[in-house]
Write a protein that holds these residues in place. Structure first.
Motif, PDB file in Angstrom:
ATOM      1  N   GLY A  35      20.988  21.517  24.023  1.00 29.10           N
ATOM      2  CA  GLY A  35      20.116  22.675  24.166  1.00 29.10           C
ATOM      3  C   GLY A  35      20.844  23.957  23.831  1.00 29.10           C
ATOM      4  N   GLU A  36      20.106  25.050  23.856  1.00 23.19           N
ATOM      5  CA  GLU A  36      20.692  26.354  23.543  1.00 23.19           C
ATOM      6  C   GLU A  36      21.236  27.010  24.801  1.00 23.19           C
ATOM      7  N   ARG A  37      22.304  27.758  24.611  1.00 25.61           N
ATOM      8  CA  ARG A  37      22.964  28.445  25.720  1.00 25.61           C
ATOM      9  C   ARG A  37      23.626  29.704  25.189  1.00 25.61           C
ATOM     10  N   GLU A  38      23.724  30.714  26.044  1.00 30.47           N
ATOM     11  CA  GLU A  38      24.353  31.974  25.632  1.00 30.47           C
ATOM     12  C   GLU A  38      25.867  31.891  25.779  1.00 30.47           C
ATOM     13  N   PHE A  39      26.568  32.331  24.743  1.00 31.44           N
ATOM     14  CA  PHE A  39      28.030  32.426  24.760  1.00 31.44           C
ATOM     15  C   PHE A  39      28.410  33.866  24.438  1.00 31.44           C
ATOM     16  N   SER A  40      29.476  34.326  25.070  1.00 32.37           N
ATOM     17  CA  SER A  40      29.925  35.697  24.836  1.00 32.37           C
ATOM     18  C   SER A  40      31.156  35.687  23.939  1.00 32.37           C
ATOM     19  N   ASP A  41      31.150  36.563  22.935  1.00 32.94           N
ATOM     20  CA  ASP A  41      32.333  36.739  22.094  1.00 32.94           C
ATOM     21  C   ASP A  41      33.336  37.584  22.864  1.00 32.94           C
ATOM     22  N   GLN A  42      34.519  37.054  23.057  1.00 30.14           N
ATOM     23  CA  GLN A  42      35.505  37.733  23.879  1.00 30.14           C
ATOM     24  C   GLN A  42      36.841  37.826  23.147  1.00 30.14           C
ATOM     25  N   LEU A  43      37.494  38.970  23.351  1.00 25.56           N
ATOM     26  CA  LEU A  43      38.854  39.185  22.873  1.00 25.56           C
ATOM     27  C   LEU A  43      39.786  38.951  24.050  1.00 25.56           C
ATOM     28  N   ARG A  44      40.694  37.989  23.919  1.00 27.00           N
ATOM     29  CA  ARG A  44      41.592  37.631  25.017  1.00 27.00           C
ATOM     30  C   ARG A  44      43.019  38.005  24.648  1.00 27.00           C
ATOM     31  N   VAL A  45      43.645  38.827  25.500  1.00 27.96           N
ATOM     32  CA  VAL A  45      45.019  39.282  25.269  1.00 27.96           C
ATOM     33  C   VAL A  45      45.758  39.297  26.607  1.00 27.96           C
ATOM     34  N   LEU A  46      47.069  39.475  26.527  1.00 26.27           N
ATOM     35  CA  LEU A  46      47.910  39.585  27.724  1.00 26.27           C
ATOM     36  C   LEU A  46      48.230  41.049  27.990  1.00 26.27           C
ATOM     37  N   GLY A  47      48.213  41.419  29.257  1.00 24.60           N
ATOM     38  CA  GLY A  47      48.551  42.783  29.645  1.00 24.60           C
ATOM     39  C   GLY A  47      49.468  42.784  30.860  1.00 24.60           C
ATOM     40  N   VAL A  48      49.932  43.963  31.228  1.00 20.96           N
ATOM     41  CA  VAL A  48      50.831  44.127  32.367  1.00 20.96           C
ATOM     42  C   VAL A  48      50.184  45.081  33.365  1.00 20.96           C
ATOM     43  N   ALA A  49      50.165  44.676  34.623  1.00 16.35           N
ATOM     44  CA  ALA A  49      49.568  45.493  35.672  1.00 16.35           C
ATOM     45  C   ALA A  49      50.544  46.574  36.123  1.00 16.35           C
ATOM     46  N   ARG A  50      50.027  47.779  36.331  1.00 15.11           N
ATOM     47  CA  ARG A  50      50.807  48.893  36.849  1.00 15.11           C
ATOM     48  C   ARG A  50      49.963  49.630  37.876  1.00 15.11           C
ATOM     49  N   GLY A  51      50.641  50.301  38.798  1.00 18.73           N
ATOM     50  CA  GLY A  51      49.928  51.088  39.782  1.00 18.73           C
ATOM     51  C   GLY A  51      49.284  52.306  39.141  1.00 18.73           C
ATOM     52  N   LEU A  52      48.287  52.860  39.851  1.00 20.86           N
ATOM     53  CA  LEU A  52      47.658  54.081  39.357  1.00 20.86           C
ATOM     54  C   LEU A  52      48.701  55.181  39.219  1.00 20.86           C
ATOM     55  N   ARG A  53      49.619  55.228  40.180  1.00 24.13           N
ATOM     56  CA  ARG A  53      50.786  56.111  40.109  1.00 24.13           C
ATOM     57  C   ARG A  53      51.976  55.349  40.669  1.00 24.13           C
ATOM     58  N   SER A  54      53.083  55.402  39.973  1.00 23.92           N
ATOM     59  CA  SER A  54      54.294  54.696  40.399  1.00 23.92           C
ATOM     60  C   SER A  54      55.499  55.583  40.149  1.00 23.92           C
ATOM     61  N   VAL A  55      56.447  55.535  41.069  1.00 23.86           N
ATOM     62  CA  VAL A  55      57.642  56.369  40.932  1.00 23.86           C
ATOM     63  C   VAL A  55      58.799  55.718  41.673  1.00 23.86           C
ATOM     64  N   ASN A  56      60.000  55.951  41.161  1.00 26.33           N
ATOM     65  CA  ASN A  56      61.231  55.581  41.866  1.00 26.33           C
ATOM     66  C   ASN A  56      61.714  56.800  42.645  1.00 26.33           C
ATOM     67  N   ILE A  57      61.898  56.643  43.949  1.00 26.53           N
ATOM     68  CA  ILE A  57      62.366  57.739  44.790  1.00 26.53           C
ATOM     69  C   ILE A  57      63.874  57.854  44.647  1.00 26.53           C
ATOM     70  N   THR A  58      64.364  59.015  44.189  1.00 25.30           N
ATOM     71  CA  THR A  58      65.795  59.266  44.023  1.00 25.30           C
ATOM     72  C   THR A  58      66.165  60.584  44.694  1.00 25.30           C
ATOM     73  N   ALA A  59      67.455  60.848  44.788  1.00 25.02           N
ATOM     74  CA  ALA A  59      67.961  62.085  45.388  1.00 25.02           C
ATOM     75  C   ALA A  59      68.205  63.121  44.297  1.00 25.02           C
TER      76      ALA A  59
END
Length: 377
Positions: free
Chosen positions: A57-81
């Motif tokens: 039978g017929e069924r809906e399929f979605s065209d998708q672009l699949r890639v790898l990414g890296v998660a990061r915080g909305l804001r990130s910092v290293n605390i230094t003196a």
């Protein structure tokens, strides 16, 4: 002599009975095996192996672009003196959630404390000089210019006090924004410098995922395009988000542009640095599809068993098909079968090409048609 004849007669009778039994077995073999009407393979019965039915039978399929990414915080910092100095107090715990401006560590500040004492003394002296000179100028005893000079000296002393207090404030390192602190090995008495990471601070309320996309998709993808991301750490769970920004430049070596997506992260489950599998939907199409269990793979080829009419009933006809996307437990079929074709829905490893089968939707078959058709749909 009589006994001898008796044994000969008995042996002859036994041989005759065995011959009759063999003839009867051959005569009735078609009815038991499948040659005659109503047999296993006859046109009136079709008593082959019972199989589940999957309807193409017929069924809906979605065209998708699949890639790898890296998660990061909305804001990130290293605390230094800001400078090399000893730590006198540590005011946080590992993994603690902090607010913006919250003190984290205090540095040794003996010189700054002494500078503040000196600056306060200068301010006090300047205030007394101004008050005395101003009083004499109002009575006409001293020139007004002396009072103005005393006021200027007072303002300079106050500015010096503010500068000393600012230098003392630099001895206390504070959180630049609200977030979650990482691990630390810093203790009171540790000598730190500008290159020493005291701890990390990440705002993980929203996660940013940077991932490359080929330049040919630049005109298709735009800010606001929905994306779906998943991480191996969470199995098959997906997280929804949207593309927030596309980089202004295309990398000359990879011919790709970096896209940045933002994903809500309630509970802080996604951690900065995680590898994310990003899927970007590009549209929906309708194609023929069958359940994954109805497709058999051999190397780079794919096959299905179509239920077809044979000379002695229904048989499993092995057909090579061209497959496409796999989504939601269904396989897209590009060629090889037509809509409405009935296929063997499961247990393909027990089916031989051309073998007689009994579809589960035929009357008298075990299990009935409803479970098989429901599974196919």
């Amino acid at each position: 002599m009589i006994k001898r004849h008796f044994f000969l007669v008995a042996a002859a009778v036994l041989v005759g009975l065995m011959a009759v039994a063999a003839v009867m077995r051959i005569a009735f073999a078609p009815e038991e095996g499948g040659g005659g009407p109503g047999g296993r393979g006859g046109p009136g019965g079709g008593r082959g192996q019972a199989v589940a039915v999957a309807v193409v039978g017929e069924r809906e399929f979605s065209d998708q672009l699949r890639v790898l990414g890296v998660a990061r915080g909305l804001r990130s910092v290293n605390i230094t003196a800001p400078a090399s100095e000893l730590i006198t107090r540590v005011l946080f715990r590992d993994g603690e959630s902090v607010r913006a401006g919250q003190p984290l560590v205090e540095l040794q500040a003996r010189e700054e404390d002494a500078a503040i004492i000196e600056a306060r003394a200068r301010v006090a002296q300047a205030e007394r000089d101004y008050e005395r000179t101003n009083a004499l100028a109002e009575r006409g005893i001293a020139p007004r210019v002396l009072a103005e000079q005393a006021l200027s000296d007072l303002e300079v002393a106050r500015a010096g006090l503010e500068a000393a207090q600012a230098r003392l404030g630099d001895r206390v390192i504070r959180a630049p924004f609200g977030g979650v602190l990482g691990l630390t090995t810093i203790t009171p008495g540790t000598l730190v410098g500008p290159n020493t990471v005291i701890t990390t601070l990440d705002d993980v309320s929203t996660i940013r995922v940077d991932f490359p996309i080929p330049e040919r998709f630049v005109t298709v993808l735009r800010p606001g395009t929905p994306i779906t991301a998943s991480a191996d750490a969470f199995g098959g769970q997906s997280f929804g988000g949207r593309i927030a920004l596309l980089d202004t430049r295309v990398d000359e070596s990879t011919r790709a542009v970096v896209a940045r997506a933002e994903i809500p992260n309630p509970g802080g489950r996604i951690r900065p640095g995680m590898s994310m599998n990003v899927s970007v939907a590009q549209g929906v199409r309708t194609s023929l599809a069958v359940p994954e269990a109805a497709v058999q793979y051999e190397g780079e080829s794919a096959f299905v068993f179509r239920i077809a009419a044979g000379e002695r009933g229904t048989v499993a006809q092995r057909v090579e098909v061209e497959t496409g996307a796999v989504e939601g437990g269904f396989v897209e079929i590009l060629s090889g079968v037509a809509a409405g074709d009935r296929l063997v829905g499961s247990g393909l490893n027990r089916i031989q090409p051309g073998a007689p089968v009994t579809p589960a939707d035929q009357p008298g078959s075990r299990g009935g048609a409803a479970p098989a058709k429901a599974a196919a749909r």
